[in-house]
Design a protein around this motif. Structure first.
Motif, PDB file in Angstrom:
ATOM      1  N   LEU A 132     -10.998   9.924   4.294  1.00 40.52           N
ATOM      2  CA  LEU A 132     -10.209   9.834   5.523  1.00 40.52           C
ATOM      3  C   LEU A 132      -9.524   8.479   5.658  1.00 40.52           C
ATOM      4  CD1 LEU A 132     -12.624  11.600   8.055  1.00 40.52           C
ATOM      5  CD2 LEU A 132     -10.601  12.554   6.925  1.00 40.52           C
ATOM      6  N   LEU A 133     -10.172   7.424   5.188  1.00 39.99           N
ATOM      7  CA  LEU A 133      -9.558   6.097   5.233  1.00 39.99           C
ATOM      8  C   LEU A 133      -8.642   5.847   4.045  1.00 39.99           C
ATOM      9  CD1 LEU A 133     -12.629   3.902   6.309  1.00 39.99           C
ATOM     10  CD2 LEU A 133     -10.770   4.734   7.753  1.00 39.99           C
ATOM     11  N   GLY A 134      -9.001   6.402   2.906  1.00 35.34           N
ATOM     12  CA  GLY A 134      -8.277   6.089   1.681  1.00 35.34           C
ATOM     13  C   GLY A 134      -6.959   6.814   1.532  1.00 35.34           C
ATOM     14  N   TYR A 135      -6.872   8.053   2.017  1.00 36.37           N
ATOM     15  CA  TYR A 135      -5.613   8.787   1.836  1.00 36.37           C
ATOM     16  C   TYR A 135      -4.451   8.125   2.582  1.00 36.37           C
ATOM     17  CZ  TYR A 135      -2.872  12.845   0.517  1.00 36.37           C
ATOM     18  OH  TYR A 135      -1.927  13.664  -0.062  1.00 36.37           O
ATOM     19  N   PRO A 136      -4.599   7.781   3.873  1.00 34.83           N
ATOM     20  CA  PRO A 136      -3.496   7.061   4.528  1.00 34.83           C
ATOM     21  C   PRO A 136      -3.170   5.728   3.854  1.00 34.83           C
ATOM     22  CG  PRO A 136      -5.046   7.901   6.144  1.00 34.83           C
ATOM     23  CD  PRO A 136      -5.689   8.080   4.814  1.00 34.83           C
ATOM     24  N   LEU A 137      -4.199   5.024   3.395  1.00 34.91           N
ATOM     25  CA  LEU A 137      -3.954   3.758   2.711  1.00 34.91           C
ATOM     26  C   LEU A 137      -3.187   3.982   1.413  1.00 34.91           C
ATOM     27  CD1 LEU A 137      -4.301   0.732   2.554  1.00 34.91           C
ATOM     28  CD2 LEU A 137      -6.593   1.075   1.615  1.00 34.91           C
ATOM     29  N   ALA A 138      -3.511   5.048   0.694  1.00 37.21           N
ATOM     30  CA  ALA A 138      -2.778   5.359  -0.530  1.00 37.21           C
ATOM     31  C   ALA A 138      -1.319   5.685  -0.224  1.00 37.21           C
ATOM     32  CB  ALA A 138      -3.445   6.528  -1.257  1.00 37.21           C
ATOM     33  N   MET A 139      -1.059   6.386   0.863  1.00 36.43           N
ATOM     34  CA  MET A 139       0.321   6.695   1.239  1.00 36.43           C
ATOM     35  C   MET A 139       1.082   5.430   1.638  1.00 36.43           C
ATOM     36  SD  MET A 139       0.038  10.350   3.252  1.00 36.43           S
ATOM     37  CE  MET A 139       1.826  10.527   3.180  1.00 36.43           C
ATOM     38  N   ILE A 140       0.380   4.502   2.302  1.00 36.88           N
ATOM     39  CA  ILE A 140       1.022   3.234   2.648  1.00 36.88           C
ATOM     40  C   ILE A 140       1.359   2.451   1.388  1.00 36.88           C
ATOM     41  CG2 ILE A 140       0.640   1.001   3.768  1.00 36.88           C
ATOM     42  CD1 ILE A 140      -1.054   2.471   5.851  1.00 36.88           C
ATOM     43  N   LEU A 141       0.431   2.409   0.446  1.00 31.43           N
ATOM     44  CA  LEU A 141       0.699   1.704  -0.812  1.00 31.43           C
ATOM     45  C   LEU A 141       1.850   2.342  -1.569  1.00 31.43           C
ATOM     46  CD1 LEU A 141      -2.945   1.030  -2.070  1.00 31.43           C
ATOM     47  CD2 LEU A 141      -1.287  -0.678  -1.326  1.00 31.43           C
ATOM     48  N   MET A 142       1.962   3.662  -1.524  1.00 27.97           N
ATOM     49  CA  MET A 142       3.035   4.345  -2.232  1.00 27.97           C
ATOM     50  C   MET A 142       4.402   4.005  -1.642  1.00 27.97           C
ATOM     51  SD  MET A 142       3.610   8.456  -2.753  1.00 27.97           S
ATOM     52  CE  MET A 142       3.951   8.670  -0.998  1.00 27.97           C
ATOM     53  N   SER A 143       4.440   3.756  -0.342  1.00 29.29           N
ATOM     54  CA  SER A 143       5.724   3.511   0.325  1.00 29.29           C
ATOM     55  C   SER A 143       6.113   2.038   0.375  1.00 29.29           C
ATOM     56  CB  SER A 143       5.678   4.067   1.752  1.00 29.29           C
ATOM     57  OG  SER A 143       4.669   3.419   2.507  1.00 29.29           O
ATOM     58  N   THR A 144       5.218   1.156  -0.065  1.00 25.58           N
ATOM     59  CA  THR A 144       5.529  -0.275  -0.037  1.00 25.58           C
ATOM     60  C   THR A 144       5.860  -0.786  -1.430  1.00 25.58           C
ATOM     61  OG1 THR A 144       3.170  -0.813  -0.234  1.00 25.58           O
ATOM     62  CG2 THR A 144       4.100  -0.719   1.976  1.00 25.58           C
ATOM     63  N   ARG A 145       6.593  -1.876  -1.483  1.00 26.53           N
ATOM     64  CA  ARG A 145       6.994  -2.476  -2.753  1.00 26.53           C
ATOM     65  C   ARG A 145       6.884  -4.004  -2.643  1.00 26.53           C
ATOM     66  NH1 ARG A 145       6.419   1.964  -3.844  1.00 26.53           N
ATOM     67  NH2 ARG A 145       7.767   3.446  -4.965  1.00 26.53           N
ATOM     68  N   GLY A 146       6.991  -4.657  -3.765  1.00 29.51           N
ATOM     69  CA  GLY A 146       7.049  -6.110  -3.802  1.00 29.51           C
ATOM     70  C   GLY A 146       5.729  -6.778  -3.466  1.00 29.51           C
ATOM     71  N   ARG A 147       5.845  -7.933  -2.818  1.00 31.29           N
ATOM     72  CA  ARG A 147       4.667  -8.736  -2.514  1.00 31.29           C
ATOM     73  C   ARG A 147       3.716  -8.042  -1.546  1.00 31.29           C
ATOM     74  NH1 ARG A 147       6.637 -15.045  -1.783  1.00 31.29           N
ATOM     75  NH2 ARG A 147       7.354 -15.365  -3.961  1.00 31.29           N
TER      76      ARG A 147
END
Length: 288
Positions: free
Chosen positions: A86-101
């Motif tokens: 439940l915590l990891g899936y949203p975090l994975a989606m955030i990581l997928m949508s972010t770039r760079g630093r």
């Protein structure tokens, strides 16, 4: 004359042999030895006997106390797996949508618990959850005085989630990044909203990552020793604690070996059942 494919195959076998030898010597052979030991009798005066018996397994399976420890271990493992998902899936989606630093900092934050000793991480939670720790002081400031937050299943599960969250996020992130963006764009062009796109496209295609992360988190939690021992203490005995006490404290290696193999058998059975339910659904987009 040897074919190029045969030559490459032999080279590949030769490259795998050293790792395979290490695996057999340091993993397979000890496991077989432990299995054999679990079927021998034990005496406090003579130690491990030579008689073959099933009494170690019947002793475990016939005692409600030991079965309660097994049930507690599985319960903690399931709760940890669900919470990390439940915590990891949203975090994975955030990581997928972010770039760079920003992405680099998030990945470093996610992996930072793995860079610290497990003992130090556990004692860090002892300080945080202690009766005079920051959480107790904050709750006391607002007039809430909860019971001790240490040496219970909640503390163990919290420490487990902190340790194993990365093992859930990274496989899910890999599955999400492997999805063709044109599939998502096609769904959106056909009128699918964010929730419909997630439910019909992203979630089904990311099931392999969910399955891999859940298997790792569940198996690692079920066999964890340091975190339950420090955060749970004697009030929350788990299977790893029981196996340690029987082998290292009481020197009853046959029974401790049987405890270990009961844990292995139950964990494998649950993981196979989970893969049978979830594994066949991965990678398919439902048509509606």
């Amino acid at each position: 004359m040897k074919r190029p494919g045969e030559a490459r195959g032999r080279v590949g076998v030769l490259l795998v042999l050293p790792a395979l030898a290490v695996f057999v010597v340091f993993f397979v052979i000890p496991l077989v030895n432990v299995l054999i030991t679990s079927f021998h009798n034990y005496s406090q005066t003579t130690g491990i006997g030579t008689r073959w018996t099933l009494e170690n397994y019947s002793k475990f399976l016939g005692d409600p106390y030991y079965l309660g420890i097994l049930w507690r271990t599985m319960r903690i493992s399931v709760v940890t797996t669900v919470v990390t998902l439940l915590l990891g899936y949203p975090l994975a989606m955030i990581l997928m949508s972010t770039r760079g630093r920003t992405r680099n900092y998030l990945v470093l934050f996610l992996l930072s618990p793995l860079l610290i000793s497990m003992v130090i991480r556990a004692y860090g939670w002892v300080i945080i959850l202690g009766n005079r720790g920051p959480v107790a002081d904050l709750l006391g400031f607002v007039g809430i005085h909860p019971p001790s937050m240490l040496y219970n299943e909640f503390a163990v599960e919290l420490g487990m989630v902190h340790v194993f969250l990365a093992y859930m996020v990274l496989p899910i992130l890999g599955s999400l990044e492997s999805i063709d963006p044109s599939v998502v764009r096609a769904a959106q062009s056909l009128g699918a909203g964010r929730w419909r796109t997630f439910r019909s496209i992203l979630l089904p295609l990311s099931l392999p990552g969910i399955s891999a992360g859940s298997v790792m988190v569940f198996s690692l939690t079920a066999s964890s020793f340091v975190t339950p021992m420090i955060l749970g203490g004697p009030r929350v005995p788990v299977m790893s604690d029981l196996a340690y006490d029987q082998t290292a404290v009481l020197l009853n290696w046959p029974y401790g070996s049987a405890v270990g193999y009961v844990l292995i058998a139950v964990t494998l059975a649950l993981l196979l059942l989970y893969n049978r339910i979830v594994g066949g659904r991965g990678g398919a987009v439902p048509v509606r």
